[in-house]
Design an enzyme around this catalytic site. Structure first.
Site, PDB file in Angstrom:
ATOM      1  N   LYS A  32       0.850  -1.202   0.000  1.00  0.00           N
ATOM      2  CA  LYS A  32       0.000   0.000   0.000  1.00  0.00           C
ATOM      3  C   LYS A  32       0.881   1.245   0.000  1.00  0.00           C
ATOM      4  CE  LYS A  32      -3.969   1.761   2.695  1.00  0.00           C
ATOM      5  NZ  LYS A  32      -4.854   1.470   3.848  1.00  0.00           N
TER       6      LYS A  32
ATOM      7  N   SER B 202      -9.973  -1.202   6.972  1.00  0.00           N
ATOM      8  CA  SER B 202      -9.413  -0.922   5.645  1.00  0.00           C
ATOM      9  C   SER B 202      -8.730  -2.099   4.955  1.00  0.00           C
ATOM     10  CB  SER B 202      -8.425   0.236   5.735  1.00  0.00           C
ATOM     11  OG  SER B 202      -9.120   1.438   5.903  1.00  0.00           O
TER      12      SER B 202
ATOM     13  N   SER C  85      -9.773   1.450   2.986  1.00  0.00           N
ATOM     14  CA  SER C  85      -8.906   2.267   2.164  1.00  0.00           C
ATOM     15  C   SER C  85      -7.865   1.468   1.362  1.00  0.00           C
ATOM     16  CB  SER C  85      -8.159   3.281   3.040  1.00  0.00           C
ATOM     17  OG  SER C  85      -7.303   2.631   3.957  1.00  0.00           O
TER      18      SER C  85
END
Lengths: 470, 92
Positions: A74, A173, A149
């Site tokens: 990420k 997330s 997310s």
């Protein structure tokens, strides 16, 4: 391919790490233009890593447990010499000066870091629509969001661009996008994985997690990246189990908690799948036990107050002096700060404002302090529940993946997407989402297991059995 | 009741400029969110004491400087020390 298939192929010599890496690079080149899961691919570095692994094997050296396995990270996880932008204009030109501990551990296990994945700006969002790098499309249905997310990491795994990816989970997330994309996502209990080198959002809730195509793969990566780190004082000193070796033959003796009232008012299709999952677990020997966590219903408001307050403090560092965009031509200090903080997107600004407002002397007691106290009670509720059961079963999300743009006008409905997952961050619990069935639109449904801190093996084992039953 | 003035004040405290359009958007959204937060008042927290660390599994221990050489190197990087504090250049 699964992680074990990749590592076996490399060990047996049927494929090289370079061939595997080239295969996944080709998958990314083919699928990413439509999905937008990766914001940058480290092609040259990934191939160099792969060649180094092949050379290591040729020399007869022992390979790591993730030898030749391509992994996406990420965009809020630092990888030395590479950009880490949190998909924000604020960090558009930020290059990591050191490796996050999780990256160091992946590299030490001979994984190949193939690129950085899209995310909601500063990890604030549940749909990956707040990224400055553009919306991510759910590979199951490209007109829908992948969740967030860590939407880029989830979509990358679901589309077969990587066998595994790292995400971060502050309110769901990792688990919510895993549920929306039909893959496995695990967030460990607070302190199990180091956050050194992970860009902070809300420090009392942030955790690194793993997204993978199946439970065994998630367990393998978890085993590599878990453990105490002297660089992160919140990481816990405790031996890391061999998670994949903790899978049992059946679930005899395992008590699965069914929290009272959790399914009330839930979408009937999702409710039916959770009930079906419970019956599958029972068929494999588990005992279903009703548990009461009455204050868990207050997790979402607590979560939004506490994490926003922490974000308002953590993101104070983006002032043009310590980190982030530095505005030219400012007229004095106040103007310099305001202009340098202008690149924050609407959602990030809103969370900072929520947090700042909740921390003002007029609102501190009724908002922040109250939320912190309720959090203590929620944690006590879960502690009591785990004195009776090994794991707790819940839905991952109240809905399946929704259409891109569908909830833009009503942020509260977006916040409710975290309803079942933010309880885990408020309680510091371990949580895993595993795909189980589909809804009437053929969209994946995720079910979630919670477990106590430092007992990730319990949720992995329960998820493993549910995956088998499916 | 949250007003646009509250939003602008919070923005100012956070060293951010909030445009009129943004304040309009945030006002309604924050009002809805803090309305939701009011539900917490129903929970009796009179006897609740906050814990310092998130979980009891975390232990505290004194951090002693063991690498004195590295510490000396770091201190040598500063041009000047005053009252045991490193003196650094003014930035703005």
């Amino acid at each position: 391919m699964t992680i074990s298939e990749i590592t076996q192929a490399i060990l047996n010599g049927t494929q090289t790490a370079e061939e595997i890496t080239r295969y996944y690079l080709a998958q990314i080149a083919q699928k990413n233009p439509q999905i937008n899961a990766f914001v940058e691919v480290f092609e040259a570095d990934a191939l160099a890593q792969a060649k180094a692994i092949d050379a290591k094997k040729a020399r007869g050296e022992k390979l790591g447990v993730l030898a030749g396995v391509p992994v996406g990270i990420k965009d809020n996880i630092l990888y030395k010499g590479h950009k880490a932008t949190c998909c924000s204009k604020m960090l558009a030109n930020y290059t990591a000066a050191y490796n996050a501990t999780v990256v160091e551990k992946l590299l030490a296990a001979d994984a190949v870091i193939i690129g950085r994945t899209n995310m909601d700006e500063f990890a604030m969002g549940s749909s990956n629509q707040t990224s400055v790098c553009g919306v991510v499309h759910n590979p199951v249905d490209t007109t829908r969001v992948p969740g967030g997310s860590s939407g880029g990491s989830a979509a990358a795994v679901a589309a077969g661009m990587v066998p595994a990816a790292l995400g971060t989970d502050t309110g769901g997330s990792v688990r919510q996008p895993a549920g929306f994309c039909g893959i496995v996502g695990i967030k460990p209990g607070y302190g199990r994985i180091s956050r050194y080198g992970v860009i902070a959002f809300a420090s009392s809730a942030d955790q690194v997690g793993v997204l993978a195509g199946n439970v065994a793969d998630a367990a393998t990566v978890m085993e590599v990246i878990s453990g105490k780190d002297t660089h992160d004082s919140t990481s816990i000193e405790s031996p890391v189990p061999h998670y994949t070796q903790e899978f049992t033959a059946d679930l005899k003796g395992v008590k699965v908690g069914m929290p009272k009232g959790f399914l009330d008012g839930l979408n009937p299709t999702i409710k039916a799948q959770v009930e079906k999952a419970a019956q599958q677990l029972k068929a494999q020997g588990a005992e279903l036990v009703e548990v009461d966590v009455p204050l868990a219903k207050y997790s979402a408001p607590c979560y939004y107050i506490i994490t926003s307050a922490e974000a308002s403090s953590n993101l104070g560092r983006y002032d043009g002096i310590r980190y982030g965009y530095a505005a030219p031509n400012a007229q004095g200090l106040a103007d310099y700060y305001e202009k340098s903080r202008a690149p924050f997107g609407l959602e990030v600004k809103k969370r900072i404002i929520i947090g700042t407002y909740a921390l003002t002397s007029e609102r501190y007691e009724e908002c922040f302090l109250k939320a912190m106290k309720v959090r203590e009670l929620i944690r006590d509720d879960f502690k009591k529940a785990f004195s009776k059961v090994d794991v707790i079963l819940t839905p991952t999300s109240p809905t399946t993946a929704f259409k891109i743009g569908q909830k833009d006008d009503n942020p509260l409905s977006l916040y409710l997407a975290d309803l079942y997952t933010c309880q885990g961050n408020i309680g510091g619990l371990a949580g895993i989402s595993v795909p189980f069935g589909k809804d009437e639109n053929d969209l994946p449904i995720g079910v979630q297991f919670y477990g106590p801190i430092l007992q990730e093996e319990k949720i992995l084992n329960a998820a493993y059995h549910l995956e088998k039953a499916k | 009741m949250i007003t646009k003035k509250d939003v602008e004040l919070a923005g100012k405290l956070a060293k951010m400029s909030v445009s009129t359009e943004e304040a309009d958007i945030y006002e309604g959204q924050l009002r809805a969110l803090f309305g939701w937060v009011k539900d917490l008042a129903a929970v009796n927290t009179d006897e609740v004491k906050l814990t310092n660390v998130t979980l009891a599994a975390h232990t505290r221990k004194d951090q002693a400087i063991t690498d004195l050489e590295a510490a000396a190197k770091l201190r040598a990087m500063f041009a000047q020390e005053m009252d045991g504090q490193a003196k650094v250049k003014k930035v703005l």
